[in-house]
Structures are given as C-alpha cells and as structure tokens.
Write a protein that holds these residues in place. Structure first.
Motif, PDB file in Angstrom:
ATOM      1  N   LEU A   1      42.998  34.325  43.381  1.00 40.53           N
ATOM      2  CA  LEU A   1      42.156  33.749  44.617  1.00 40.53           C
ATOM      3  C   LEU A   1      41.022  33.237  43.872  1.00 40.53           C
ATOM      4  O   LEU A   1      40.217  33.759  42.971  1.00 40.53           O
ATOM      5  CB  LEU A   1      41.435  34.843  45.320  1.00 40.53           C
ATOM      6  CG  LEU A   1      42.767  35.851  46.363  1.00 40.53           C
ATOM      7  CD1 LEU A   1      41.921  36.932  47.123  1.00 40.53           C
ATOM      8  CD2 LEU A   1      43.574  35.091  46.977  1.00 40.53           C
ATOM      9  N   HIS A   2      40.938  31.781  44.086  1.00 45.16           N
ATOM     10  CA  HIS A   2      39.656  31.193  43.701  1.00 45.16           C
ATOM     11  C   HIS A   2      38.554  31.610  44.493  1.00 45.16           C
ATOM     12  O   HIS A   2      38.484  31.285  45.653  1.00 45.16           O
ATOM     13  CB  HIS A   2      39.942  29.571  43.800  1.00 45.16           C
ATOM     14  CG  HIS A   2      38.878  28.677  43.294  1.00 45.16           C
ATOM     15  ND1 HIS A   2      38.336  27.913  44.149  1.00 45.16           N
ATOM     16  CD2 HIS A   2      38.024  28.688  42.417  1.00 45.16           C
ATOM     17  CE1 HIS A   2      37.243  27.264  43.596  1.00 45.16           C
ATOM     18  NE2 HIS A   2      37.174  27.626  42.452  1.00 45.16           N
ATOM     19  N   PHE A   3      37.271  31.701  43.908  1.00 45.53           N
ATOM     20  CA  PHE A   3      36.002  32.033  44.500  1.00 45.53           C
ATOM     21  C   PHE A   3      35.642  30.868  45.017  1.00 45.53           C
ATOM     22  O   PHE A   3      35.075  29.874  44.388  1.00 45.53           O
ATOM     23  CB  PHE A   3      35.074  32.878  43.566  1.00 45.53           C
ATOM     24  CG  PHE A   3      33.754  33.015  43.853  1.00 45.53           C
ATOM     25  CD1 PHE A   3      33.698  34.113  44.800  1.00 45.53           C
ATOM     26  CD2 PHE A   3      32.495  32.396  43.557  1.00 45.53           C
ATOM     27  CE1 PHE A   3      32.234  34.602  45.061  1.00 45.53           C
ATOM     28  CE2 PHE A   3      31.330  32.624  43.909  1.00 45.53           C
ATOM     29  CZ  PHE A   3      31.469  33.949  44.922  1.00 45.53           C
ATOM     30  N   GLY A   4      35.297  30.784  46.342  1.00 42.96           N
ATOM     31  CA  GLY A   4      34.848  29.514  46.996  1.00 42.96           C
ATOM     32  C   GLY A   4      33.347  29.528  47.642  1.00 42.96           C
ATOM     33  O   GLY A   4      32.844  28.507  47.991  1.00 42.96           O
ATOM     34  N   MET A   5      32.457  30.520  47.229  1.00 44.26           N
ATOM     35  CA  MET A   5      31.127  30.595  47.582  1.00 44.26           C
ATOM     36  C   MET A   5      30.210  29.924  46.539  1.00 44.26           C
ATOM     37  O   MET A   5      30.628  29.499  45.317  1.00 44.26           O
ATOM     38  CB  MET A   5      30.740  31.931  47.880  1.00 44.26           C
ATOM     39  CG  MET A   5      31.128  32.817  48.819  1.00 44.26           C
ATOM     40  SD  MET A   5      30.407  34.387  49.396  1.00 44.26           S
ATOM     41  CE  MET A   5      31.655  35.418  48.611  1.00 44.26           C
ATOM     42  N   LYS A   6      29.165  29.013  47.205  1.00 41.25           N
ATOM     43  CA  LYS A   6      28.188  28.775  46.099  1.00 41.25           C
ATOM     44  C   LYS A   6      27.769  29.379  44.889  1.00 41.25           C
ATOM     45  O   LYS A   6      27.182  30.451  45.284  1.00 41.25           O
ATOM     46  CB  LYS A   6      27.153  27.805  46.895  1.00 41.25           C
ATOM     47  CG  LYS A   6      27.198  26.869  47.959  1.00 41.25           C
ATOM     48  CD  LYS A   6      26.328  26.283  48.563  1.00 41.25           C
ATOM     49  CE  LYS A   6      26.421  24.846  49.406  1.00 41.25           C
ATOM     50  NZ  LYS A   6      27.148  24.066  48.561  1.00 41.25           N
ATOM     51  N   ALA A   7      28.057  29.044  43.684  1.00 38.42           N
ATOM     52  CA  ALA A   7      27.613  29.681  42.483  1.00 38.42           C
ATOM     53  C   ALA A   7      27.613  28.634  41.379  1.00 38.42           C
ATOM     54  O   ALA A   7      28.550  27.912  41.468  1.00 38.42           O
ATOM     55  CB  ALA A   7      28.389  31.058  42.543  1.00 38.42           C
ATOM     56  N   PRO A   8      26.900  28.953  40.296  1.00 39.60           N
ATOM     57  CA  PRO A   8      26.747  28.181  39.173  1.00 39.60           C
ATOM     58  C   PRO A   8      27.927  28.336  37.999  1.00 39.60           C
ATOM     59  O   PRO A   8      27.746  29.012  37.023  1.00 39.60           O
ATOM     60  CB  PRO A   8      25.522  28.492  38.370  1.00 39.60           C
ATOM     61  CG  PRO A   8      25.162  29.952  38.882  1.00 39.60           C
ATOM     62  CD  PRO A   8      25.741  30.067  40.285  1.00 39.60           C
ATOM     63  N   GLY A   9      29.113  27.847  38.503  1.00 38.02           N
ATOM     64  CA  GLY A   9      30.223  28.089  37.626  1.00 38.02           C
ATOM     65  C   GLY A   9      31.507  28.095  38.448  1.00 38.02           C
ATOM     66  O   GLY A   9      31.760  27.882  39.763  1.00 38.02           O
ATOM     67  N   MET A  10      32.645  28.615  38.149  1.00 43.32           N
ATOM     68  CA  MET A  10      33.898  28.671  38.718  1.00 43.32           C
ATOM     69  C   MET A  10      34.736  29.869  38.219  1.00 43.32           C
ATOM     70  O   MET A  10      34.465  30.240  37.027  1.00 43.32           O
ATOM     71  CB  MET A  10      34.931  27.298  38.237  1.00 43.32           C
ATOM     72  CG  MET A  10      36.293  27.507  38.875  1.00 43.32           C
ATOM     73  SD  MET A  10      37.461  26.241  38.361  1.00 43.32           S
ATOM     74  CE  MET A  10      37.910  26.699  36.647  1.00 43.32           C
ATOM     75  N   GLY A  11      35.195  30.757  39.384  1.00 44.24           N
ATOM     76  CA  GLY A  11      35.890  31.892  38.844  1.00 44.24           C
ATOM     77  C   GLY A  11      36.649  32.445  40.354  1.00 44.24           C
ATOM     78  O   GLY A  11      37.085  31.462  41.140  1.00 44.24           O
TER      79      GLY A  11
ATOM     80  N   HIS B   1      33.916  31.168  34.628  1.00 43.11           N
ATOM     81  CA  HIS B   1      33.493  30.105  33.737  1.00 43.11           C
ATOM     82  C   HIS B   1      31.913  29.981  34.046  1.00 43.11           C
ATOM     83  O   HIS B   1      31.817  29.028  34.977  1.00 43.11           O
ATOM     84  CB  HIS B   1      34.112  28.925  33.712  1.00 43.11           C
ATOM     85  CG  HIS B   1      35.624  29.214  33.358  1.00 43.11           C
ATOM     86  ND1 HIS B   1      35.818  29.144  31.892  1.00 43.11           N
ATOM     87  CD2 HIS B   1      36.741  29.756  33.904  1.00 43.11           C
ATOM     88  CE1 HIS B   1      37.444  29.553  31.787  1.00 43.11           C
ATOM     89  NE2 HIS B   1      37.858  29.670  32.994  1.00 43.11           N
ATOM     90  N   PRO B   2      31.064  30.350  33.275  1.00 41.76           N
ATOM     91  CA  PRO B   2      29.806  30.108  33.583  1.00 41.76           C
ATOM     92  C   PRO B   2      29.322  28.498  33.365  1.00 41.76           C
ATOM     93  O   PRO B   2      29.715  28.245  32.264  1.00 41.76           O
ATOM     94  CB  PRO B   2      28.951  30.979  33.042  1.00 41.76           C
ATOM     95  CG  PRO B   2      29.481  31.382  31.708  1.00 41.76           C
ATOM     96  CD  PRO B   2      31.115  31.533  32.146  1.00 41.76           C
ATOM     97  N   ALA B   3      28.432  28.006  34.237  1.00 45.94           N
ATOM     98  CA  ALA B   3      27.865  26.645  34.022  1.00 45.94           C
ATOM     99  C   ALA B   3      26.405  27.036  33.743  1.00 45.94           C
ATOM    100  O   ALA B   3      25.458  27.128  34.274  1.00 45.94           O
ATOM    101  CB  ALA B   3      27.751  25.835  35.490  1.00 45.94           C
ATOM    102  N   GLY B   4      26.343  26.918  32.226  1.00 48.47           N
ATOM    103  CA  GLY B   4      25.110  27.005  31.322  1.00 48.47           C
ATOM    104  C   GLY B   4      24.284  28.341  31.812  1.00 48.47           C
ATOM    105  O   GLY B   4      25.056  29.317  32.262  1.00 48.47           O
ATOM    106  N   ALA B   5      22.946  28.324  31.420  1.00 49.05           N
ATOM    107  CA  ALA B   5      22.186  29.668  31.679  1.00 49.05           C
ATOM    108  C   ALA B   5      22.124  30.113  33.129  1.00 49.05           C
ATOM    109  O   ALA B   5      22.369  31.284  33.316  1.00 49.05           O
ATOM    110  CB  ALA B   5      20.914  29.227  31.376  1.00 49.05           C
ATOM    111  N   PRO B   6      22.225  29.316  34.033  1.00 46.46           N
ATOM    112  CA  PRO B   6      22.248  29.865  35.532  1.00 46.46           C
ATOM    113  C   PRO B   6      23.585  30.642  35.990  1.00 46.46           C
ATOM    114  O   PRO B   6      23.674  31.627  36.384  1.00 46.46           O
ATOM    115  CB  PRO B   6      22.315  28.638  36.447  1.00 46.46           C
ATOM    116  CG  PRO B   6      21.470  27.643  35.680  1.00 46.46           C
ATOM    117  CD  PRO B   6      22.012  27.723  34.315  1.00 46.46           C
ATOM    118  N   GLY B   7      24.636  30.154  35.208  1.00 49.70           N
ATOM    119  CA  GLY B   7      25.879  30.633  35.274  1.00 49.70           C
ATOM    120  C   GLY B   7      26.001  32.173  34.537  1.00 49.70           C
ATOM    121  O   GLY B   7      26.549  32.983  35.234  1.00 49.70           O
ATOM    122  N   LEU B   8      25.101  32.075  33.488  1.00 50.84           N
ATOM    123  CA  LEU B   8      25.303  33.413  32.754  1.00 50.84           C
ATOM    124  C   LEU B   8      24.358  34.443  33.697  1.00 50.84           C
ATOM    125  O   LEU B   8      24.921  35.616  33.839  1.00 50.84           O
ATOM    126  CB  LEU B   8      24.956  33.326  31.348  1.00 50.84           C
ATOM    127  CG  LEU B   8      25.957  32.980  30.241  1.00 50.84           C
ATOM    128  CD1 LEU B   8      25.146  32.573  28.995  1.00 50.84           C
ATOM    129  CD2 LEU B   8      27.019  33.910  30.170  1.00 50.84           C
TER     130      LEU B   8
END
Length: 488
Positions: free
Chosen positions: A415-425, A447-454
């Motif tokens: 299942l692909h996560f569809g809520m707003k967040a800094p990355g893809m998971g 897969h985090p998008a930069g520091a906000p994703g981490l």
C-alpha cells in the motif's frame, strides 16, 4: 551470481554477487551487449527482475559449499563481488570462510580465473572493512586458480553506499560539524569506468595473478566531494571541522542522518582514518580510456538513480515512475515485524484484504484517526474514506488515502502512503508458507526527502515500534479464528 555464456570460443563467466550494487550493474551491461546469462543468488527472490526473467536462475551461497559445484560447472572465469558488511559483527570471518570455499570449489570445477573486486587499502589501515577485503584477496590467491584482484576506492554511481552517504549528508545537513576524516583524500571512480575494467579483465589472461588499482582521474577529499555534490544539487552547505570526532564515533550517529544500511555506512566511515591513494598507472596503460571526472560521474549517477530503483523492484515500477523525486533518499528507512500464523496463506490473505474496511488497520485505530485528521487539516486526503470492495483488493484500488501499489495474491500486498509528508513510503505485507503455518511480515518503508523527511521518520518511530507488531498479532488472531471456523 550470473553465468554468461558467450559465443563459440569465448569465455564462460560466473558472477558472484549479481544482485548487489556492482553486480546488478555489471549484469545489465553484459546483457546489453547480448550475453546470455544464468543468474544465481543465495536469495533467489532478489533475482526476480523483469529484465532477467528470460535467464536461468539458481540458488548458491559461498558459505554453503554444497551449492557451489552446480553454479561453477563449465565456467572459465568467476567474478567475486560479494561482501558481508550488512551481516553484523564477525563478518570478516564469514568473508574469509566464503573465500576458502570458493577457492576450493573453483579449483575442483576447473575454473581458469577469478576476478575479485577488493578495496584500496594502504599499509597500516586500521579498518575492519578494508582489512577484510585484503584478507579475502589473499585467501583466494592461496588457491590453485589464478586470481586478478581489482582494488577500487569510493565508487560514484546510483546505489553506491559511499555516494549515497554523501548525498544524504548534503541533502540533510546544511551545517556539518565533522571530524578530520573529511580531509582524507582518494581518487573516486565512476561506476561506468569500473564496469569497463571489470568487463575487459574477463577477456585476457595477461593480468592473472596481479593486484590492480582502479581509480578516477581526480584526487579529492571527502569535503571537496561533498561541496561539489552540493553544488550539483543546488544546496549550500557549511562544513566545520573539529578534532574530537573520530570516524568510529561518527559512525554511531550516522544512522540518524543517512538512509544507507547501518552496517555498510559504519564500515565505510571506519575506513577514512587516512588517505586512500594508490598507483593506477598499470591498469590505465593496459586498458586506455578517458575516465569520467567526479562532476561527470555525479551527473550520470543522479540521472540513473530512478532507473536503478525500477530495476531493483520492478513490481513497484509504476509507483516509482509516478512519485519519485530527485531529493528522495535512494535507500529507504524501514521498520518491520514478523509473526507466525496457524493458517494457510490464502486464509491470511482473506483477512489482510479487509484492511481499511471493518477492521480498519488492525491496531491502534485512534492513532490512525489522529494522523488522518492532521493530514486533513493541511489539505490532505486523510479523511476521504473509501473502499471499492470491503473484502477484495486489486492493483490501483484506493483504501482511504492509500493506494494498492502491489497485489500478488496470496503472497504480497503493498500500500502506497498517500497522506502529506516529506518523502515517499508505504506498507508491504509479505506472506510465506512455513510447513503448516504462514509467516507474515509487516514492513513500513520510507524514502525521506531531506532533513524534514528524516525528522518525520524519527518522530513516527515510537509508534512504528509497536504498531506493526500489533497489526501482525491482530491479523494472526483473525486468520486463526477463520481457519478454525472453516474446519468446523
């Protein structure tokens, strides 16, 4: 592992480590040149790539000698590209044992040459990773089969651990307080140039018994490499060096900054206590070529990243093509839980496919509701509840804000996560039959998008630490109850 059967009169080649970073890229290059291949791995599932389906695939493991004779049968040249850095402590002993097994089995099979990819290791280096690479080469040379050892420093290519560590650092930390190891110098080599050398070494016996160094055309420090990478990515970074942080100490906090697997990242950092400078003139004279500069190698790597991800996990190719962004980390952060269920995979699948319907998400539903509300407050689809069918799923189905990205009944659901967040998971559920039981693994990947994703990943980790185990336990109870009812 890969066996390459070339045309009449040409060498027959086996590649150990075909599913790894260098191995998979070498397979792709040889395949583009029209070589028929036989693929082998200790984990055959890693060879299930759409581009490799036409080739024979077998299981083989250097630590299980009984698996080697069939893989080595009728082989002239063997590439050894395996390492054990991800296997925890004592990996040096396992690498040595694997080298002994390979040397003996290759001699018994009549192999003509072993090409071993090692690492640049200056005299006096105090790195377990580098010393293990050197020891492995020495053990192979003690066998009866001639060995060509190709030693390389940092490799610049999509999925290269050293390159991805640098990319994560540059993407996540605008200000870096670093130890002196960032001054360590080496001549990083582009992946394409390394593959050029590896391919040619299989076509000549003039290098048998030699140790050759493969380097790039520029000597750079880690600091210089990170600054150049930052420029290429449009980032601005500030690096402040301090004397107290050793590579060993640095490796402990690296897991919080980068998505590269911990074992590999720590091993790489541990090898940076000194310069990694060697003479590569003999190799360049033997195989003349214009080598890619560091900046050129970076451009190629960034361009190829998405394609390499698609090759590694073709089942998610549609999702990756649609959602992937250049600022996403190549390696995902993961958290998972595994349970054994007294039911068949089909019975477990029937319960799993009800996710988002009556059982909702099987555990801690109030937390899911809170997260959905937070998403809705920033304009997301967290509270847009919907399911096409309460009992069955198919590829592309929407489950609230999630999408079914993979639906392979009754073995795998993603299942692909569809809520707003800094990355893809997303969430991946894997079902494996185990005698009279089913092993269910619930895995979250991000897969985090930069520091906000981490930061987002670490903020959610306390909930992740318990929720996936609870999900697995709930699915187990539902499946076992269903199995009892069906029997009665």
């Amino acid at each position: 592992m890969v066996v390459i059967r070339q045309g009449d009169g040409m060498e027959r080649v086996l590649i150990l480590g075909s599913s790894g970073f260098v191995g998979s890229n070498l397979v792709a290059q040889l395949q583009r040149n029209g070589h028929p291949l036989r693929l082998a791995s200790r984990t055959p599932a890693l060879l299930n790539r759409s581009a490799w389906q036409q080739h024979q695939r077998v299981q083989a493991d250097l630590l299980v000698p009984s698996t080697l004779p069939a893989a080595l049968a009728d082989i002239d040249v063997v590439y050894c590209l395996v390492h054990g850095m991800t296997e925890g402590r004592d990996y040096q002993r396992r690498e040595a044992d694997g080298a002994r097994n390979l040397a003996a089995a290759a001699a018994d099979a009549g192999v003509k040459r072993i090409i071993y990819l090692g690492a640049v290791c200056p005299d006096g280096a105090q790195s377990t990773h580098l010393s293990s690479r050197t020891e492995t080469g020495e053990i192979l040379r003690q066998g009866r089969v001639p060995v060509v050892e190709l030693r390389a420093p940092v490799i610049i290519g999509p999925g290269s651990a050293a390159f991805e560590v640098m990319r994560d650092l540059v993407s996540n930390l605008p200000l870096m307080i670093t130890p002196r190891w960032v001054r360590s110098k080496m001549a990083p080599i582009a992946l394409d140039d390394l593959l050029f050398y590896l391919q040619l070494l299989a076509q000549t016996d003039e290098c048998d018994g030699q140790i050759l160094n493969a380097c790039g055309p520029q000597v750079l420090s880690y600091e210089q490499m990170m600054q150049r990478l930052a420029n290429k990515l449009g980032k601005s970074i500030k690096i402040i060096q301090v004397p107290l942080l050793s590579p060993d100490l640095s490796s402990h906090w690296l897991r919080f900054i980068t998505s590269v697997p911990d074992g590999i990242a720590k091993a790489l950092i541990g090898g940076l206590k000194q310069d990694l400078l060697v003479d590569d003139l003999p190799l360049r004279q033997r195989f003349p070529k214009r080598l890619l500069s560091f900046d050129e190698a970076i451009s190629v790597a960034l361009t190829q990243e998405q394609g390499n991800l698609l090759a590694q996990d073709p089942s998610l190719s549609a999702l990756l093509k649609r959602r992937w962004q250049p600022n996403f980390a190549f390696y995902p952060k993961t958290e998972q839980a595994t349970v054994l269920i007294d039911a068949t995979p089909q019975q477990v699948w029937q319960q799993l496919c009800q996710i988002g319907a009556k059982p909702r998400y099987f555990a801690l539903d109030p937390l899911w509701r809170i997260r959905e509300l937070m998403d809705a407050m920033i304009g997301g689809e967290g509270r847009n509840y919907y399911r096409r069918d309460p009992f069955h799923l198919q590829l592309g189905d929407r489950i609230d804000s999630w999408r079914v990205a993979e639906c392979d009944e009754p073995t795998k659901l993603t299942l692909h996560f569809g809520m707003k967040a800094p990355g893809m998971g997303g969430l991946t559920f894997t079902l494996r039959p185990q005698q009279q039981q089913t092993e269910l693994t619930v895995k979250c990947w991000w897969h985090p998008a930069g520091a906000p994703g981490l930061l987002y990943w670490w903020a959610m980790l306390p909930a992740h630490a318990v929720i996936f185990q609870m999900m697995g336990d709930k699915i187990r109870r539902l499946s076992e109850d269903s199995a009892v009812v069906s029997v009665t």
